[in-house]
Design an enzyme around this catalytic site. Structure first.
Site, PDB file in Angstrom:
ATOM      1  N   GLU A 116       0.804  -1.229   0.000  1.00  0.00           N
ATOM      2  CA  GLU A 116       0.000   0.000   0.000  1.00  0.00           C
ATOM      3  C   GLU A 116       0.837   1.279   0.000  1.00  0.00           C
ATOM      4  O   GLU A 116       0.420   2.307   0.530  1.00  0.00           O
ATOM      5  CB  GLU A 116      -0.988   0.001   1.169  1.00  0.00           C
ATOM      6  CG  GLU A 116      -2.003  -1.123   1.067  1.00  0.00           C
ATOM      7  CD  GLU A 116      -3.045  -1.090   2.185  1.00  0.00           C
ATOM      8  OE1 GLU A 116      -2.941  -0.216   3.059  1.00  0.00           O
ATOM      9  OE2 GLU A 116      -3.929  -1.944   2.156  1.00  0.00           O
ATOM     10  N   GLU A 160      -5.023  -9.661   0.846  1.00  0.00           N
ATOM     11  CA  GLU A 160      -5.609  -9.545   2.188  1.00  0.00           C
ATOM     12  C   GLU A 160      -7.121  -9.613   2.077  1.00  0.00           C
ATOM     13  O   GLU A 160      -7.716  -8.891   1.272  1.00  0.00           O
ATOM     14  CB  GLU A 160      -5.244  -8.210   2.862  1.00  0.00           C
ATOM     15  CG  GLU A 160      -3.814  -8.053   3.268  1.00  0.00           C
ATOM     16  CD  GLU A 160      -3.578  -6.719   3.980  1.00  0.00           C
ATOM     17  OE1 GLU A 160      -4.559  -5.971   4.167  1.00  0.00           O
ATOM     18  OE2 GLU A 160      -2.429  -6.437   4.343  1.00  0.00           O
TER      19      GLU A 160
END
Length: 449
Positions: free
Chosen positions: A268, A365
């Site tokens: 991220e 995820e």
């Protein structure tokens, strides 16, 4: 993990203004502009973590020190008070410290007694409250022949039904690990339990020797498990150089050559804007070149928000890794499994259409918290976790979707990211198992028969 607000989730009415960035970066930066003092939380975090981790240096002492510092500042702010008032406060403080010391000692004793009583065997406590030296003296270096490991591996409630599992070892956080490092025995215990759930794990960074200890655990247990190496990147060049240098040291070790399934470079970082696309993909290209030079043929990619990918980015990786969390979309749990697949198809798989060389596409995820509040219609709880897990896991296994479940264990150090004033206390509650490696009460792992 990605406890992040995804702009594409806004269509579901979720306001993510108060959310934080990825919880698994924990390797040296504080996410999402959240500059809450790490030292101020270590006392509470240490107390929570102590039941699973073999401690080195004693977090209870750190907790007391932190408390003392706060009281000293409090007193300094009141120096204008009369001498009588100061004396009264000092006497009160001494009494409170004595009571706290007694309570901590009693709590540690009761915790150890409870663990031993519930396990029926002191070796099953799993290093609780012990230093690494004490753990080794009592249990030796754990392996597949250790009684405790055999007990952990004999758990009929756990089933190997997950494609993969995200994992950050307890105390595998830099720089805290410099004075309170993870221990080999605790990581071996963790990997033993995770091996009952999956044969693939994804790490987030190379700090604190966590990768080496995971690989040692796999060998010691004699299990077939592959590792996705994580390289944590942020806006700090020192962090990036340290992480990449450690990666190359790992790759140069011939003993590890067949243990790795892939490399995830960054998590991220584009959403966090700690690196630009040009900077990130330059690093990915460098890693890919070095892998080739070291005779590795494993995929290299990066993980980011499911809505953050585009076709240009997808063309520059071997594997597109998307963090997709229906909980933060605010959808009802009954709709969450279907929502996750549709979101993944429309935002991630769609980016590979028309590419000459298509990357693998996976959900890096996905999960659901077992408690701590709600996000609009998404309610955190064990019943909801059961509902989502049962609807998602077997269906995606049958579909052949590659995914990493977030996560195996609760991560108590993440309480620092909770926002109790907003009713958001789920950051540390994403594990299938609690901090003591016990399956959460009421949770049922699907069998997918």
């Amino acid at each position: 993990m990605s406890t992040t607000w995804d702009p594409a989730l806004a269509q579901n009415g979720f306001d993510g203004a108060h959310d934080v960035l990825s919880d698994d970066e924990d390797n040296g930066t504080v996410r999402g502009g959240r500059k809450a003092g790490m030292a101020a939380t270590l006392g509470g975090v240490g107390a929570a973590a102590a039941t699973r981790d073999s401690m080195k240096g004693g977090l209870l002492n750190k907790s007391a020190a932190a408390g003392g510092g706060e009281k000293s500042e409090w007193l300094q702010q009141r120096e204008a008070k009369s001498k009588k008032s100061r004396c009264t406060l000092i006497v009160t403080l001494i009494v409170l410290l004595l009571l706290i010391a007694g309570g901590v000692a009693a709590g540690v004793i009761l915790t150890k007694k409870h663990d031993a009583a519930t396990s029926g065997d002191t070796t099953a406590v799993g290093g609780a409250g012990q230093t690494e030296e004490e753990d080794l003296r009592l249990n030796g270096m754990l392996d597949k022949n250790s009684a405790e490991i055999k007990q952990l591996l004999n758990n009929p409630a756990l089933h190997k039904v997950f494609h993969g599992m995200d994992y950050t070892p307890l105390n595998g956080v830099y720089p805290e690990c410099l004075h309170n490092p993870p221990t080999q025995n605790n990581i071996t215990r963790d990997i033993a339990v995770l091996s009952l759930l999956t044969d693939k794990i994804r790490l987030y960074g190379t700090d604190c020797n966590q990768t080496e200890m995971v690989l040692h655990a796999i060998d010691a247990l004699g299990i077939d498990m592959k590792v996705w190496i994580g390289v944590w990147l942020d806006g700090n060049s020192t962090t990036n150089e340290r992480q990449l240098g450690h990666l190359y040291t790992l790759l140069e070790n011939d003993n590890y050559h067949d243990k790795f399934a892939g490399v995830a470079v960054g998590n991220e970082v584009l959403f966090a804007k700690t690196l630009t696309e040009t900077q990130l993909f330059s690093i990915i290209s460098e890693v890919r070149t070095n892998l080739t030079n070291l005779n590795y043929n494993i995929p290299v990619g990066t993980s980011d928000l499911g809505s953050n990918w585009n076709t240009v980015m997808a063309s520059q990786v071997d594997v597109l890794m998307a963090n997709v969390h229906p909980f933060f979309a605010g959808v009802k749990v009954e709709d969450a499994a279907d929502w996750t697949w549709e979101f993944f198809v429309n935002n991630d798989i769609a980016q590979t259409v028309g590419l000459t060389k298509k990357p693998r596409v996976m959900i890096s995820e996905v999960g659901w918290p077992s408690g701590g509040g709600r996000t609009n219609a998404s309610i955190a709880g064990v019943p909801e976790l059961n509902t989502f897990m049962n609807a998602f896991v077997c269906k995606e296994n049958k579909r052949g979707t590659e995914y990493f479940w977030f996560s195996g264990f609760d991560e108590p150090w993440k309480v620092r990211y909770n926002e109790p004033e907003l009713g958001r206390e789920f950051e540390d509650k994403w594990g299938l198992l609690d901090v003591n490696r016990q399956l959460k009460k009421g949770l049922s792992i699907p069998t997918c028969n």
